[in-house]
Design a protein around this motif. Structure first.
Motif, PDB file in Angstrom:
ATOM      1  N   ALA A  56       0.522  66.904  36.812  1.00  0.00           N
ATOM      2  CA  ALA A  56       0.766  65.707  38.994  1.00  0.00           C
ATOM      3  C   ALA A  56       0.923  64.105  38.756  1.00  0.00           C
ATOM      4  O   ALA A  56       2.119  63.749  39.466  1.00  0.00           O
ATOM      5  CB  ALA A  56      -0.512  65.964  39.543  1.00  0.00           C
ATOM      6  N   GLU A  57       0.465  63.570  37.738  1.00  0.00           N
ATOM      7  CA  GLU A  57       1.272  62.047  38.397  1.00  0.00           C
ATOM      8  C   GLU A  57       2.714  61.695  37.669  1.00  0.00           C
ATOM      9  O   GLU A  57       3.329  61.390  38.440  1.00  0.00           O
ATOM     10  CB  GLU A  57       0.391  61.485  36.533  1.00  0.00           C
ATOM     11  CG  GLU A  57       0.686  60.630  36.644  1.00  0.00           C
ATOM     12  CD  GLU A  57       1.322  59.654  35.809  1.00  0.00           C
ATOM     13  OE1 GLU A  57       2.392  58.190  36.214  1.00  0.00           O
ATOM     14  OE2 GLU A  57       1.817  60.695  34.937  1.00  0.00           O
ATOM     15  N   ALA A  58       3.289  63.106  36.968  1.00  0.00           N
ATOM     16  CA  ALA A  58       4.471  62.772  36.567  1.00  0.00           C
ATOM     17  C   ALA A  58       5.472  63.240  37.088  1.00  0.00           C
ATOM     18  O   ALA A  58       5.865  62.192  37.609  1.00  0.00           O
ATOM     19  CB  ALA A  58       4.740  63.534  34.941  1.00  0.00           C
ATOM     20  N   MET A  59       4.814  64.456  38.303  1.00  0.00           N
ATOM     21  CA  MET A  59       6.135  64.520  39.080  1.00  0.00           C
ATOM     22  C   MET A  59       5.576  63.871  40.444  1.00  0.00           C
ATOM     23  O   MET A  59       7.115  63.670  41.001  1.00  0.00           O
ATOM     24  CB  MET A  59       5.591  66.365  38.990  1.00  0.00           C
ATOM     25  CG  MET A  59       5.877  66.835  38.024  1.00  0.00           C
ATOM     26  SD  MET A  59       7.181  67.088  37.419  1.00  0.00           S
ATOM     27  CE  MET A  59       8.575  67.529  38.895  1.00  0.00           C
ATOM     28  N   THR A  60       4.591  63.825  40.650  1.00  0.00           N
ATOM     29  CA  THR A  60       4.246  62.654  41.986  1.00  0.00           C
ATOM     30  C   THR A  60       5.726  61.414  41.172  1.00  0.00           C
ATOM     31  O   THR A  60       6.063  60.556  42.522  1.00  0.00           O
ATOM     32  CB  THR A  60       3.027  61.783  42.170  1.00  0.00           C
ATOM     33  OG1 THR A  60       1.994  63.548  42.115  1.00  0.00           O
ATOM     34  CG2 THR A  60       2.927  60.711  43.081  1.00  0.00           C
TER      35      THR A  60
END
Length: 204
Positions: A56-60
């Motif tokens: 979630a952090e990486a794709m955001t």
């Protein structure tokens, strides 16, 4: 991912694919994976489980990077072959951010682009069968960022390549003919500026 270039109307402008890039190694989200595929990527699953970024952090962060490098222009994802990279990236964007910065269809398949400009079947659209002036000079290492940069160079060369039919017409001293398909797979040319982003995903 990397920025390959920008379409301004009918004009393509290449950029240095090493100047603006995004790279992230994600933490696996399940125990279902293909060991052979993992081996090709050179990634270590144990290390990813311990040190990989939260999806979630990486794709955001990836979506934010796309918006930053594109500004007010529409981003277009390019890949070779597109179907593989788009499948993973689109799913991850929707699953972990709720939307894709590329919408549901702003993409271009480099393989199909070559087939159209070379006027050959898609099955013949392999890198080894492409003319030397079209192929990228960078190596294919299976590292996601390296491959994105390599694909960006390939896209740049193809966008500026006149195509097989036009080259043949020029050598014959003639003009374009009804068989000229060199622009058949060109990206959207609506007059707006449209950056091309090359992406290479390494699925778990």
């Amino acid at each position: 991912m990397t920025v390959a270039g920008r379409m301004t109307g009918r004009r393509f402008e290449r950029t240095d694919p090493e100047s603006r890039t995004f790279y992230a190694e994600l933490r696996p989200i399940s125990d279902d994976y293909v060991a052979e595929a993992l081996a090709v990527s050179g990634l270590d699953r144990t290390t990813l489980l311990r040190e990989g970024r939260d999806p979630a952090e990486a794709m955001t962060a990836a979506a934010a990077w796309v918006r930053e490098v594109c500004g007010d222009d529409l981003p277009v994802l390019a890949a070779f072959p597109l179907s593989y990279d788009w499948m993973w990236m689109y799913w991850y964007f929707l699953r972990f951010t709720g939307e894709s910065p590329f919408g549901h269809s702003r993409c271009i398949d480099i393989k199909t682009l070559y087939a159209a400009k070379a006027v050959v079947p898609v099955a013949w659209a392999t890198k080894r069968q492409m003319p030397r002036e079209v192929r990228a000079k960078r190596p294919h290492t299976h590292n996601a960022l390296d491959d994105a940069i390599e694909q960006a160079e390939l896209l740049q060369n193809l966008m500026l390549w006149p195509g097989a039919v036009r080259q043949r017409d020029a050598s014959d001293g003639g003009g374009a003919t009804p068989r000229d398909l060199s622009g058949a797979a060109s990206p959207d040319r609506s007059g707006t500026s449209s950056p091309g982003l090359s992406g290479a995903a390494s699925p778990d």
